[in-house]
Design an enzyme around this catalytic site. Structure first.
Site, PDB file in Angstrom:
ATOM      1  N   LYS A  41       0.835  -1.198   0.000  1.00 18.45           N
ATOM      2  CA  LYS A  41       0.000   0.000   0.000  1.00 18.45           C
ATOM      3  C   LYS A  41       0.874   1.254   0.000  1.00 18.45           C
ATOM      4  CE  LYS A  41      -3.857  -1.886   2.746  1.00 18.45           C
ATOM      5  NZ  LYS A  41      -4.945  -1.606   1.788  1.00 18.45           N
TER       6      LYS A  41
ATOM      7  N   GLU B  16      -6.740  -9.147   0.146  1.00 20.41           N
ATOM      8  CA  GLU B  16      -6.499 -10.294   1.038  1.00 20.41           C
ATOM      9  C   GLU B  16      -7.688 -10.671   1.906  1.00 20.41           C
ATOM     10  OE1 GLU B  16      -6.920  -7.367   3.856  1.00 20.41           O
ATOM     11  OE2 GLU B  16      -5.887  -7.179   1.933  1.00 20.41           O
TER      12      GLU B  16
ATOM     13  N   ARG C 209     -10.824 -10.959   1.314  1.00 19.69           N
ATOM     14  CA  ARG C 209     -11.735 -11.920   0.686  1.00 19.69           C
ATOM     15  C   ARG C 209     -11.169 -13.344   0.717  1.00 19.69           C
ATOM     16  NH1 ARG C 209     -11.625  -8.441  -4.682  1.00 19.69           N
ATOM     17  NH2 ARG C 209     -11.391  -6.914  -2.993  1.00 19.69           N
TER      18      ARG C 209
END
Length: 489
Positions: A266, A338, A340
């Site tokens: 990120k 991640e 899910r």
């Protein structure tokens, strides 16, 4: 701020110089214990009459003789006092802004209210106490202020003895505490330790560690956490408050204790907010504690997947293919999609193991839902109209709103993979929240009624809201508790 209730005899004025009076159009000024408070009735009546003109001011202060201060709290009878919680929260703001640390209430005045609406008092103080939450655990010079509220003894059982009131406060506080903890403290190993303590309230806790998860074939969940030095876990939390014949209600939560994005790292800006990427699991935990404390007459199970998503030499790579607990294979295109993966294994396991009446999962799953709905609604995705309608009605009732979003087979092509059964992200075609929900739906294998709540815009607030003062909101505990109370008890 700590709220402390002090139940006393009739002469509350001897305990506090600050008196709260509820009033509104058509409410008689006779419903106040003037003789007990040492107040001139005509003077108060005059101020109330004046205050009625200021429709925008719900709370005002008047100063009387002997340094006595009266807080006039205006009610809107046209709304049938249905905003008691919000009014309680506004009172807290007023007390804090004006540095008022104690307050007393008149017996006649409260009794008049409870005759009109018997839940008003509980709802009012519930809103006040929820709004008062602060997370000061790591402030070295912390000194929590105490707000003392003096209430006539006659109402003690109504407030302190109210199981719903106490249990909801405890459940919401637990959820907020968990979400507020930093990632270096509440990592998966520590989370598990805290879950085990819930056995003391009558919950059955079962923990599956890495070894057990590997044996079960939960490779989607394990893949997310394989770059972390911390363990990865699946925990089940069971409450049995009804007949063994009753199917349990199931609640599944995403518990990514910190999300760096993994190899698909990120941006650095605002990454610190990813301590709350486990908010879905915290809601489930808070809900289960609430059900246990109020001895809910249902069977319920909470299932949480607890991992940490870190970049490392052993971390999952973009392009990897994993086989999930369901047997379905997933191509990992982006390691930052991640949550899910964690939910995929948790959903299939919950359905197969517990055969529930329905499953509701909660997750801070996508930034796309914030683009769509902001911080006003959680995104609701479901394969079942009944559970969707029940969630919508419960949300409106407690002010934790949901908005149903579409699911359609045509979206599936956006997550179909050439190498595996599916890919974990849609890079083309938009609809990020919808395709994430479509992904999850593939792991409901036996047509169990299922609803997915994307709470990314609701779990945390930098600036606060109607019932929170900033930080973790506890969103979801009241919603799901109301769902159960209205439909399944």
């Amino acid at each position: 701020m700590i709220i402390k209730f002090n139940f006393v005899g009739k002469n509350t004025n001897k305990k506090s110089q600050n008196l709260a009076i509820f009033f509104g159009k058509g409410w008689s000024v006779d419903n106040i214990d003037y003789d007990q408070q040492g107040i001139q009735k005509n003077l108060v009546a005059k101020y109330i009459k004046e205050a009625e003109k200021f429709t925008k001011k719900e709370i005002q202060t008047i100063n009387l003789q002997f340094d006595k201060k009266i807080l006039l709290i205006k009610l809107d009878k046209d709304k049938k006092i249905n905003s008691a919680e919000l009014l309680g929260a506004k009172l807290f703001n007023f007390l804090k802004d004006n540095e008022i640390n104690d307050l007393c209430f008149s017996e006649k005045n409260i009794k008049n209210l409870t005759n009109v609406n018997n839940t008003f008092l509980v709802d009012f103080f519930h809103g006040l106490e929820i709004k008062s939450y602060e997370f000061l655990k790591y402030k070295s010079a912390k000194k929590e202020k105490i707000l003392t509220i003096f209430i006539p003894n006659n109402f003690k059982s109504q407030i302190i003895g109210n199981k719903k009131y106490k249990s909801l406060i405890e459940g919401i506080k637990l959820t907020k505490d968990l979400v507020s903890e930093p990632g270096n403290i509440l990592h998966p190993d520590e989370y598990v330790n805290r879950l085990k303590k819930l056995k003391s309230v009558g919950l059955k806790i079962t923990i599956f560690d890495k070894k057990k998860l590997k044996k079960l074939g939960m490779n989607a969940l394990l893949g997310v956490g394989q770059g972390s030095i911390r363990g990865s876990y699946l925990a089940t939390i069971e409450w049995n408050g009804s007949s063994k014949k009753q199917k349990p209600l199931a609640f599944v939560g995403k518990g990514v204790c910190f999300d760096t994005g993994g190899i698909s790292l990120k941006p650095a800006k605002f990454m610190e907010d990813m301590t709350y990427d486990m908010a879905g699991s915290a809601v489930v935990v808070g809900l289960m504690k609430t059900l246990a404390l109020r001895k809910a007459k249902v069977n319920a199970v909470g299932v949480v997947g607890l991992v940490e998503n870190m970049p490392d030499g052993n971390a999952q790579r973009p392009g990897d293919i994993v086989k999930s607990y369901s047997g379905k294979t997933i191509e990992i295109l982006n390691t930052d999609a991640e949550g899910r993966l964690v939910l995929a294994d948790a959903l299939s396991y919950t359905e197969k193991k517990f055969k529930p009446k329905f499953i509701v999962d909660l997750a801070t799953l996508t930034g796309a839902i914030i683009v769509s709905l902001g911080s006003e609604y959680a995104g609701l995705f479901s394969n079942d109209d009944k559970i969707s309608d029940q969630l919508s009605k419960a949300g409106e009732k407690v002010g934790e709103k949901v908005w149903r979003m579409p699911l359609n087979d045509n979206y599936d092509k956006l997550i179909d993979s050439k190498k595996a059964d599916m890919q974990n992200i849609n890079y083309i075609g938009g609809a990020g929240s919808i395709t994430a929900a479509q992904f999850l739906q593939r792991f409901i294998l036996n047509k169990t009624p299922w609803a997915h709540l994307d709470i990314a815009g609701m779990a945390f607030s930098k600036y606060g809201g109607a019932l929170n003062s900033g930080g973790a909101t506890g969103y979801g505990v009241r919603l799901l508790n109301q769902l159960i109370e209205d439909n399944y008890e």
